[in-house]
Design an enzyme around this catalytic site. Structure first.
Site, PDB file in Angstrom:
ATOM      1  N   THR A 106       0.852  -1.189   0.000  1.00 23.96           N
ATOM      2  CA  THR A 106       0.000   0.000   0.000  1.00 23.96           C
ATOM      3  C   THR A 106       0.885   1.235   0.000  1.00 23.96           C
ATOM      4  O   THR A 106       1.778   1.365   0.835  1.00 23.96           O
ATOM      5  CB  THR A 106      -0.900  -0.002   1.245  1.00 23.96           C
ATOM      6  OG1 THR A 106      -1.690  -1.189   1.244  1.00 23.96           O
ATOM      7  CG2 THR A 106      -1.814   1.209   1.259  1.00 23.96           C
ATOM      8  N   LYS A 182      -6.904   1.399  -3.442  1.00 18.41           N
ATOM      9  CA  LYS A 182      -6.587   0.781  -2.159  1.00 18.41           C
ATOM     10  C   LYS A 182      -6.663   1.803  -1.030  1.00 18.41           C
ATOM     11  O   LYS A 182      -7.119   1.497   0.082  1.00 18.41           O
ATOM     12  CB  LYS A 182      -5.183   0.165  -2.198  1.00 18.41           C
ATOM     13  CG  LYS A 182      -4.732  -0.477  -0.876  1.00 18.41           C
ATOM     14  CD  LYS A 182      -5.637  -1.611  -0.439  1.00 18.41           C
ATOM     15  CE  LYS A 182      -5.252  -2.209   0.914  1.00 18.41           C
ATOM     16  NZ  LYS A 182      -3.975  -2.935   0.910  1.00 18.41           N
ATOM     17  N   LYS A 250       0.368   4.022   9.264  1.00 24.34           N
ATOM     18  CA  LYS A 250       0.953   4.278   7.947  1.00 24.34           C
ATOM     19  C   LYS A 250      -0.109   4.682   6.927  1.00 24.34           C
ATOM     20  O   LYS A 250       0.009   5.724   6.265  1.00 24.34           O
ATOM     21  CB  LYS A 250       1.684   3.029   7.458  1.00 24.34           C
ATOM     22  CG  LYS A 250       2.123   3.079   5.984  1.00 24.34           C
ATOM     23  CD  LYS A 250       2.818   1.815   5.581  1.00 24.34           C
ATOM     24  CE  LYS A 250       1.920   0.602   5.506  1.00 24.34           C
ATOM     25  NZ  LYS A 250       1.030   0.625   4.315  1.00 24.34           N
TER      26      LYS A 250
END
Length: 309
Positions: A106, A182, A250
């Site tokens: 990602t 995503k 993150k």
């Protein structure tokens, strides 16, 4: 544009870089499909585990990708992906011309686009292919893959995609589009986990039967996939990391950066990020993301179920 290798449709030699909870399951799914799979991880124990199950193991990145038609990278983030490709032992120079690099980390879409250009300049294909479904879906070959890249990259990667996923969304010919999809998923996932943990701990503060709360909510309009999936961890008092707090530190951080660049407000994602940051700061960063419930309990004095002895 790089050309498609003559044997792409029958490609069978695959390297999986990163044998964590997702990568290991993906490697197993590829092997179960009859493909020739070599696994590599910085942790030698993970490689040995894959070898014990009948896979092939490599001691270096170069050894892993030698003669590979497809390299599936299942590392944590863009920094690690760049290191895998272009670090001192990077695979960019070790992969054979015409092979495809499938990036599952990602990352910011702009970073994915930059990596794709650098990879393609080496005569390789790049498929931006983030994944969703968790470790169980990875192990069963039932992932959802949100992919973008050239027609050649899709064709070269097809044997691996078909073995790893039940849903492969082809989202365009430009790398970065898959990454953007995503991030929308991660915005929702991060907020939904935070909401689920807030709700179940609020129920505990009210003195409700948490098992009955779970039963009622999962049969009601307030249910979500994340509530249904994560609350059982809380009920069991088991915070073994299946998806860690740091993942959403993150990912929601990336969303903040993307939104700031676009001058777009994301107040719900921002509030959720603060809770993940607080949980990480409280020492839960490597624990399961359902640990947000423990943070809410600490803040409120609520009592949650303890792990069974």
């Amino acid at each position: 544009m790089v050309s498609l290798p003559d044997n792409a449709s029958a490609a069978s030699k695959i390297a999986v870089i990163g044998l964590g909870s997702m990568g290991f399951g993906m490697a197993r799914s590829l092997k179960r499909a009859g493909l020739d799979v070599t696994g590599y991880d910085v942790e030698s124990a993970a490689v040995q585990r894959f070898v014990a199950e009948g896979g092939l193991g490599a001691r270096t990145l170069a050894e892993a990708v030698k003669d590979a038609d497809i390299v599936v990278s299942v590392v944590v983030n863009a920094v690690q992906t760049e290191s895998v490709l272009f670090g001192p032992e990077g695979v960019g120079q070790a992969m054979r011309p015409g092979a495809v690099f499938v990036s599952s980390a990602t990352m910011d879409p702009a970073v994915a686009r930059g990596l794709a250009k650098r990879v393609e300049a080496l005569g390789l294909h790049y498929l931006d292919a983030p994944i969703s479904g968790g470790a169980s879906k990875a192990a069963s070959g039932e992932l959802t893959i949100m992919a973008s890249g050239s027609k050649q990259a899709f064709a070269a990667a097809r044997p691996a995609l078909d073995a790893m996923a039940t849903k492969v969304y082809e989202l365009g010919e430009e790398a970065g589009t898959g990454a953007a999809f995503k991030m929308i998923n991660q915005l929702l996932a991060g907020v939904h986990i935070a909401a689920a943990c807030e709700a179940i701990t609020f129920a505990a503060k009210q003195g409700l039967d948490l098992g009955k709360v779970y039963e009622v909510i999962t049969a009601s309009a307030g249910n979500s996939w994340m509530f249904e999936n994560r609350v059982p961890h809380v009920l069991a008092g088991d915070y073994t990391p299946l998806s860690a707090i740091e993942i959403f530190v993150k990912d929601l951080g990336i969303i903040q950066d993307m939104a700031r660049a676009e001058r777009y407000p994301v107040p719900l994602a921002a509030a959720a990020l603060q809770m993940y940051l607080a949980a990480s700061g409280a020492g839960m960063g490597l624990d399961d993301d359902s640990s947000l419930a423990r943070l809410y309990a600490q803040l409120s004095g609520a009592t949650l179920p303890a792990a069974a002895k």
